[in-house]
Design a protein around this motif. Structure first.
Motif, PDB file in Angstrom:
ATOM      1  N   UNK A   3       0.831  -1.200   0.000  1.00 51.87           N
ATOM      2  CA  UNK A   3       0.000   0.000   0.000  1.00 51.87           C
ATOM      3  C   UNK A   3       0.868   1.253   0.000  1.00 51.87           C
ATOM      4  N   UNK A   4       1.996   1.200   0.673  1.00 53.65           N
ATOM      5  CA  UNK A   4       2.937   2.319   0.634  1.00 53.65           C
ATOM      6  C   UNK A   4       3.462   2.525  -0.782  1.00 53.65           C
ATOM      7  N   UNK A   5       3.738   1.439  -1.475  1.00 52.56           N
ATOM      8  CA  UNK A   5       4.207   1.529  -2.860  1.00 52.56           C
ATOM      9  C   UNK A   5       3.186   2.273  -3.713  1.00 52.56           C
ATOM     10  N   UNK A   6       1.913   1.942  -3.542  1.00 50.47           N
ATOM     11  CA  UNK A   6       0.842   2.570  -4.327  1.00 50.47           C
ATOM     12  C   UNK A   6       0.780   4.072  -4.044  1.00 50.47           C
ATOM     13  N   UNK A   9       3.851   5.817  -5.374  1.00 48.40           N
ATOM     14  CA  UNK A   9       3.755   5.869  -6.828  1.00 48.40           C
ATOM     15  C   UNK A   9       2.881   7.053  -7.262  1.00 48.40           C
ATOM     16  N   UNK A  10       1.721   7.188  -6.634  1.00 50.28           N
ATOM     17  CA  UNK A  10       0.812   8.290  -6.987  1.00 50.28           C
ATOM     18  C   UNK A  10       1.474   9.638  -6.732  1.00 50.28           C
ATOM     19  N   UNK A  11       2.194   9.741  -5.634  1.00 50.02           N
ATOM     20  CA  UNK A  11       2.841  11.006  -5.294  1.00 50.02           C
ATOM     21  C   UNK A  11       3.987  11.372  -6.211  1.00 50.02           C
ATOM     22  N   UNK A  12       4.896  10.444  -6.443  1.00 50.44           N
ATOM     23  CA  UNK A  12       6.080  10.779  -7.243  1.00 50.44           C
ATOM     24  C   UNK A  12       5.769  10.921  -8.729  1.00 50.44           C
ATOM     25  N   UNK A  31      -8.229   5.570  -2.989  1.00 54.89           N
ATOM     26  CA  UNK A  31      -7.406   4.764  -3.893  1.00 54.89           C
ATOM     27  C   UNK A  31      -7.093   3.409  -3.267  1.00 54.89           C
ATOM     28  N   UNK A  32      -6.718   3.414  -2.007  1.00 52.80           N
ATOM     29  CA  UNK A  32      -6.403   2.149  -1.344  1.00 52.80           C
ATOM     30  C   UNK A  32      -7.646   1.274  -1.191  1.00 52.80           C
ATOM     31  N   UNK A  33      -8.788   1.881  -0.917  1.00 49.52           N
ATOM     32  CA  UNK A  33     -10.031   1.106  -0.828  1.00 49.52           C
ATOM     33  C   UNK A  33     -10.349   0.454  -2.170  1.00 49.52           C
ATOM     34  N   UNK A  43      -2.163  -5.819  -5.509  1.00 50.13           N
ATOM     35  CA  UNK A  43      -1.514  -5.667  -4.207  1.00 50.13           C
ATOM     36  C   UNK A  43      -0.758  -6.943  -3.834  1.00 50.13           C
ATOM     37  N   UNK A  44      -1.355  -8.091  -4.099  1.00 46.59           N
ATOM     38  CA  UNK A  44      -0.692  -9.367  -3.799  1.00 46.59           C
ATOM     39  C   UNK A  44       0.562  -9.553  -4.661  1.00 46.59           C
ATOM     40  N   UNK A  45       0.506  -9.148  -5.915  1.00 47.56           N
ATOM     41  CA  UNK A  45       1.672  -9.266  -6.796  1.00 47.56           C
ATOM     42  C   UNK A  45       2.825  -8.409  -6.277  1.00 47.56           C
ATOM     43  N   UNK A  46       2.516  -7.201  -5.833  1.00 47.06           N
ATOM     44  CA  UNK A  46       3.549  -6.321  -5.279  1.00 47.06           C
ATOM     45  C   UNK A  46       4.086  -6.916  -3.982  1.00 47.06           C
ATOM     46  N   UNK A  47       3.184  -7.409  -3.130  1.00 47.72           N
ATOM     47  CA  UNK A  47       3.589  -7.992  -1.850  1.00 47.72           C
ATOM     48  C   UNK A  47       4.489  -9.207  -2.041  1.00 47.72           C
ATOM     49  N   UNK A  48       4.095 -10.090  -2.931  1.00 46.40           N
ATOM     50  CA  UNK A  48       4.847 -11.333  -3.091  1.00 46.40           C
ATOM     51  C   UNK A  48       6.188 -11.135  -3.799  1.00 46.40           C
ATOM     52  N   UNK A  49       6.225 -10.207  -4.743  1.00 43.06           N
ATOM     53  CA  UNK A  49       7.481  -9.994  -5.472  1.00 43.06           C
ATOM     54  C   UNK A  49       8.407  -9.000  -4.768  1.00 43.06           C
ATOM     55  N   UNK A  50       7.834  -8.202  -3.859  1.00 44.30           N
ATOM     56  CA  UNK A  50       8.586  -7.136  -3.185  1.00 44.30           C
ATOM     57  C   UNK A  50       9.217  -6.184  -4.198  1.00 44.30           C
TER      58      UNK A  50
END
Length: 72
Positions: A3-6, A9-12, A31-33, A43-50
């Motif tokens: 969720x921090x990545x998301x 990403x939106x900010x930068x 956005x997170x909801x 979210x799972x793809x980001x979590x699992x791949x780091x």
């Protein structure tokens, strides 16, 4: 972490630039909801791949762009 990545990403990538500061929290929450309910696979793809792969980044870009247009 995903969720921090998301949010980062939106900010930068400038998606928060046009928003008044007092609306940023509502934007992030919405956005997170959206991601939790409709795009949990991303979210799972980001979590699992780091990592944010090219495919995940493309999917995230599409979601964030669409959400930003609808956020008012």
């Amino acid at each position: 972490m995903e969720e921090q990545v998301v949010v980062i990403y939106a900010g930068v990538n400038g998606y928060l630039d046009a928003l008044p500061v007092d609306r940023i929290k509502a934007y992030e929450d919405g956005l997170l909801a959206l991601l939790r309910t409709s795009h949990a696979d991303l979210l799972e793809a980001i979590r699992s791949s780091k990592d944010l792969s090219d495919a995940s980044a493309a999917q995230l870009k599409s979601i964030v762009e669409s959400y930003t247009k609808s956020f008012a």
